[in-house]
Scaffold this motif. Sequence first.
Motif, mmCIF file in Angstrom:
data_model
loop_
_atom_site.group_PDB
_atom_site.id
_atom_site.type_symbol
_atom_site.label_atom_id
_atom_site.label_comp_id
_atom_site.label_asym_id
_atom_site.label_seq_id
_atom_site.Cartn_x
_atom_site.Cartn_y
_atom_site.Cartn_z
ATOM 1 N N ARG A 129 53.982 52.902 30.608
ATOM 2 C CA ARG A 129 53.021 51.804 30.580
ATOM 3 C C ARG A 129 53.636 50.521 31.161
ATOM 4 N NH1 ARG A 129 47.674 50.701 28.351
ATOM 5 N NH2 ARG A 129 47.499 48.445 28.359
ATOM 6 N N HIS A 130 54.927 50.353 31.007
ATOM 7 C CA HIS A 130 55.603 49.168 31.519
ATOM 8 C C HIS A 130 55.345 48.981 33.015
ATOM 9 C CE1 HIS A 130 58.887 46.351 32.409
ATOM 10 N NE2 HIS A 130 59.270 47.193 33.347
ATOM 11 N N PHE A 131 55.474 50.050 33.796
ATOM 12 C CA PHE A 131 55.260 49.951 35.234
ATOM 13 C C PHE A 131 53.797 49.605 35.542
ATOM 14 C CE2 PHE A 131 58.836 53.215 35.327
ATOM 15 C CZ PHE A 131 59.806 52.264 35.572
ATOM 16 N N GLN A 132 52.893 50.194 34.809
ATOM 17 C CA GLN A 132 51.473 49.912 35.019
ATOM 18 C C GLN A 132 51.160 48.465 34.668
ATOM 19 O OE1 GLN A 132 49.374 53.022 32.805
ATOM 20 N NE2 GLN A 132 51.022 54.442 33.353
ATOM 21 N N ASP A 133 51.760 47.959 33.591
ATOM 22 C CA ASP A 133 51.558 46.557 33.210
ATOM 23 C C ASP A 133 51.988 45.618 34.332
ATOM 24 O OD1 ASP A 133 50.714 47.454 30.732
ATOM 25 O OD2 ASP A 133 52.565 46.916 29.688
ATOM 26 N N ARG A 134 53.099 45.933 34.971
ATOM 27 C CA ARG A 134 53.606 45.060 36.029
ATOM 28 C C ARG A 134 52.688 45.059 37.243
ATOM 29 N NH1 ARG A 134 59.752 47.021 36.385
ATOM 30 N NH2 ARG A 134 59.737 45.745 38.296
ATOM 31 N N VAL A 135 52.090 46.184 37.566
ATOM 32 C CA VAL A 135 51.160 46.232 38.698
ATOM 33 C C VAL A 135 49.892 45.448 38.379
ATOM 34 C CG1 VAL A 135 49.633 47.769 39.996
ATOM 35 C CG2 VAL A 135 52.056 48.336 39.738
ATOM 36 N N VAL A 136 49.385 45.583 37.173
ATOM 37 C CA VAL A 136 48.207 44.788 36.788
ATOM 38 C C VAL A 136 48.539 43.300 36.877
ATOM 39 C CG1 VAL A 136 46.671 44.193 34.891
ATOM 40 C CG2 VAL A 136 47.189 46.598 35.355
ATOM 41 N N HIS A 137 49.694 42.919 36.383
ATOM 42 C CA HIS A 137 50.107 41.512 36.418
ATOM 43 C C HIS A 137 50.216 41.013 37.856
ATOM 44 C CE1 HIS A 137 53.337 38.336 36.276
ATOM 45 N NE2 HIS A 137 52.493 37.863 35.379
ATOM 46 N N LEU A 138 50.786 41.821 38.745
ATOM 47 C CA LEU A 138 50.925 41.418 40.145
ATOM 48 C C LEU A 138 49.559 41.254 40.801
ATOM 49 C CD1 LEU A 138 52.463 40.851 42.737
ATOM 50 C CD2 LEU A 138 52.763 43.329 43.029
ATOM 51 N N TRP A 139 48.645 42.191 40.546
ATOM 52 C CA TRP A 139 47.330 42.075 41.181
ATOM 53 C C TRP A 139 46.516 40.921 40.599
ATOM 54 C CZ3 TRP A 139 45.944 43.133 45.720
ATOM 55 C CH2 TRP A 139 46.486 44.219 46.402
ATOM 56 N N GLU A 140 46.716 40.590 39.350
ATOM 57 C CA GLU A 140 46.064 39.393 38.815
ATOM 58 C C GLU A 140 46.534 38.160 39.582
ATOM 59 O OE1 GLU A 140 45.281 40.462 34.104
ATOM 60 O OE2 GLU A 140 47.286 39.842 34.743
ATOM 61 N N ALA A 141 47.840 38.107 39.882
ATOM 62 C CA ALA A 141 48.377 36.961 40.617
ATOM 63 C C ALA A 141 47.902 36.953 42.066
ATOM 64 C CB ALA A 141 49.904 36.990 40.563
ATOM 65 N N LEU A 142 47.872 38.123 42.705
ATOM 66 C CA LEU A 142 47.389 38.197 44.085
ATOM 67 C C LEU A 142 45.909 37.823 44.164
ATOM 68 C CD1 LEU A 142 49.217 41.482 45.080
ATOM 69 C CD2 LEU A 142 49.531 39.286 46.237
ATOM 70 N N ALA A 143 45.124 38.313 43.221
ATOM 71 C CA ALA A 143 43.696 37.992 43.211
ATOM 72 C C ALA A 143 43.473 36.503 43.012
ATOM 73 C CB ALA A 143 42.995 38.790 42.118
ATOM 74 N N ASP A 144 44.278 35.895 42.154
ATOM 75 C CA ASP A 144 44.159 34.460 41.952
ATOM 76 C C ASP A 144 44.550 33.695 43.218
ATOM 77 O OD1 ASP A 144 43.801 32.126 40.096
ATOM 78 O OD2 ASP A 144 45.911 31.834 40.582
ATOM 79 N N HIS A 145 45.574 34.168 43.899
ATOM 80 C CA HIS A 145 46.065 33.495 45.103
ATOM 81 C C HIS A 145 45.053 33.559 46.249
ATOM 82 C CE1 HIS A 145 49.327 31.900 47.635
ATOM 83 N NE2 HIS A 145 48.939 32.754 48.560
ATOM 84 N N TYR A 146 44.352 34.697 46.381
ATOM 85 C CA TYR A 146 43.461 34.900 47.537
ATOM 86 C C TYR A 146 41.978 34.837 47.176
ATOM 87 C CZ TYR A 146 47.610 36.245 50.140
ATOM 88 O OH TYR A 146 48.838 36.233 50.760
ATOM 89 N N ARG A 147 41.656 34.456 45.981
ATOM 90 C CA ARG A 147 40.271 34.548 45.497
ATOM 91 C C ARG A 147 39.284 33.769 46.360
ATOM 92 N NH1 ARG A 147 40.300 31.968 39.626
ATOM 93 N NH2 ARG A 147 38.052 32.335 39.873
ATOM 94 N N ASP A 148 39.711 32.700 47.006
ATOM 95 C CA ASP A 148 38.795 31.879 47.802
ATOM 96 C C ASP A 148 39.001 32.054 49.303
ATOM 97 O OD1 ASP A 148 37.629 30.668 45.503
ATOM 98 O OD2 ASP A 148 39.377 29.352 45.331
ATOM 99 N N ASN A 149 39.675 33.116 49.711
ATOM 100 C CA ASN A 149 40.026 33.319 51.120
ATOM 101 C C ASN A 149 39.218 34.470 51.708
ATOM 102 O OD1 ASN A 149 41.195 33.663 53.619
ATOM 103 N ND2 ASN A 149 43.283 33.383 52.891
ATOM 104 N N PRO A 150 38.188 34.195 52.508
ATOM 105 C CA PRO A 150 37.379 35.273 53.085
ATOM 106 C C PRO A 150 38.095 36.045 54.184
ATOM 107 C CG PRO A 150 36.656 33.156 53.935
ATOM 108 C CD PRO A 150 37.667 32.856 52.868
ATOM 109 N N ALA A 151 39.226 35.528 54.709
ATOM 110 C CA ALA A 151 39.963 36.263 55.734
ATOM 111 C C ALA A 151 40.552 37.552 55.176
ATOM 112 C CB ALA A 151 41.075 35.387 56.317
ATOM 113 N N VAL A 152 40.757 37.598 53.864
ATOM 114 C CA VAL A 152 41.177 38.827 53.202
ATOM 115 C C VAL A 152 39.914 39.623 52.876
ATOM 116 C CG1 VAL A 152 42.286 39.805 51.170
ATOM 117 C CG2 VAL A 152 43.268 37.784 52.270
#
Length: 461
Positions: free
Chosen positions: A159-182
């Motif tokens: 579960r530790h590895f899965q937690d880290r991927v969820v955490h990373l994608w939360e950060a990526l989604a927050d970073h690119y949430r307003d960028n339509p180029a993605v």
Amino acid sequence: MPLPWIVVDGDRLADEAGRTILLRGVGLGGWMNMENFITGYPGTESQHRAALLAALGPEGYQRFFDRFLDEFFDDADARFLADLGVNALRVPFSYRHFEDDDRPFELKHEGFRRLDRVVDACARHGIHTILDLHAAPGHQNQNWHSDNPTHHAFFWDHRHFQDRVVHLWEALADHYRDNPAVAGYNPLNEPADPSGEVIGPFYQRLERAVRAVDSRHVLFLDGNRYSTDFSMFDEPFAGAVYTAHDYALPGIARDSRYPGHARGEWFDRDVLEKTFLRRTEFMRRTGTPIWIGEFGPIYTGDRERDEACLRMLTDQLDIYRDHGASWSLWTYKDIGLQGLVHARPDSPYLRRIAPALEQKNRLGTDSWGGTDQHIRHVMGPIEELLDAEVPDFAPYPWGRKAWMSLLVRNILLAEPMVERFRECFEGVPPEEAAELAGSFAFGRCVVRADLADLLRGQLAT
């Protein structure tokens, strides 16, 4: 002009005005997620990096990778792709650019900065990007391209590895949430959960986490078993595309011809289309868009075979167009096996690694594009022994022969070959290390002209 937002509209992708969008482009393999056949090292990216650090020292290592990451893809590459008619770039990356294993959940800004640079370069040339986590902590599949030095995908056990991927994608989604180029997020490349019981609940958890941060970007979800098995899915998520990978055997088997036989099987356009329809059955049944996240042949230098591969590729692209499928050809740039663009054979980098490249090619240590023809005296007896002793043994995901090749060629033989690769860089000063990495800059590379012409024609229709 800003790029439009990409949205899911029934069984198609569209812009906000409702116009159908086909995302057609290439994958940027080998950049923020390195692969052995792409840049020529044996083994895994982590083994490769350790070897270069030992040979070059901290300064030379830093200068090599700074130059490599800056020049492997820059504005000139984006301009070239736009001139071909490409409108999408799939951007694979390793979690290691964002997080260290000894400091989990502490994200590094540098990874976002490097992704931003390519996203922005593509946007300037009218190209959408799709962000692809190609190597996850714990390794989501059993092979080298998830930086896995073993044959076990520990991601599904902890579960530790899965937690880290969820955490990373939360950060990526927050970073690119307003960028339509993605255009969207491809959360796991080619997952391979042997039980088939973890991936479904994990995707549900990941979808909820991303949507709590970013409700707008498309999710591009690979199926299990290297994006070929969609049995874990029931009702599709809103705003999601389910992605199949569609490698065709005649493009991979070195002794094949097309149309013709490959490893005893007949292949022609009808067979390719039946395979495509089988791999995309879930999408067509649920009325969701089709995106072929990876496909493409390897090129061996045998003119007759390479021309046959281009005929096969033409048929695949025609099939995708007939069925309204978006696609991403693998891969954009390498040292000459598969790339649309490749390093010059006489480049400083390829001249320096020539001894290691000869040895690993001779021993067949690369899973992709490698062959065991020179070590049949080793592989043959092992195959015969397993056939006699455990004839029913069929390990996940591809059976006994592929499992044995992974263990013997791609791990047992490849790992000591890293030492030969390291020796190629002994005594290289920091300024030369940077120059070696510069061999991958677009202006120093060669365009595979016949492939470029094929894609230009396809993208014009």
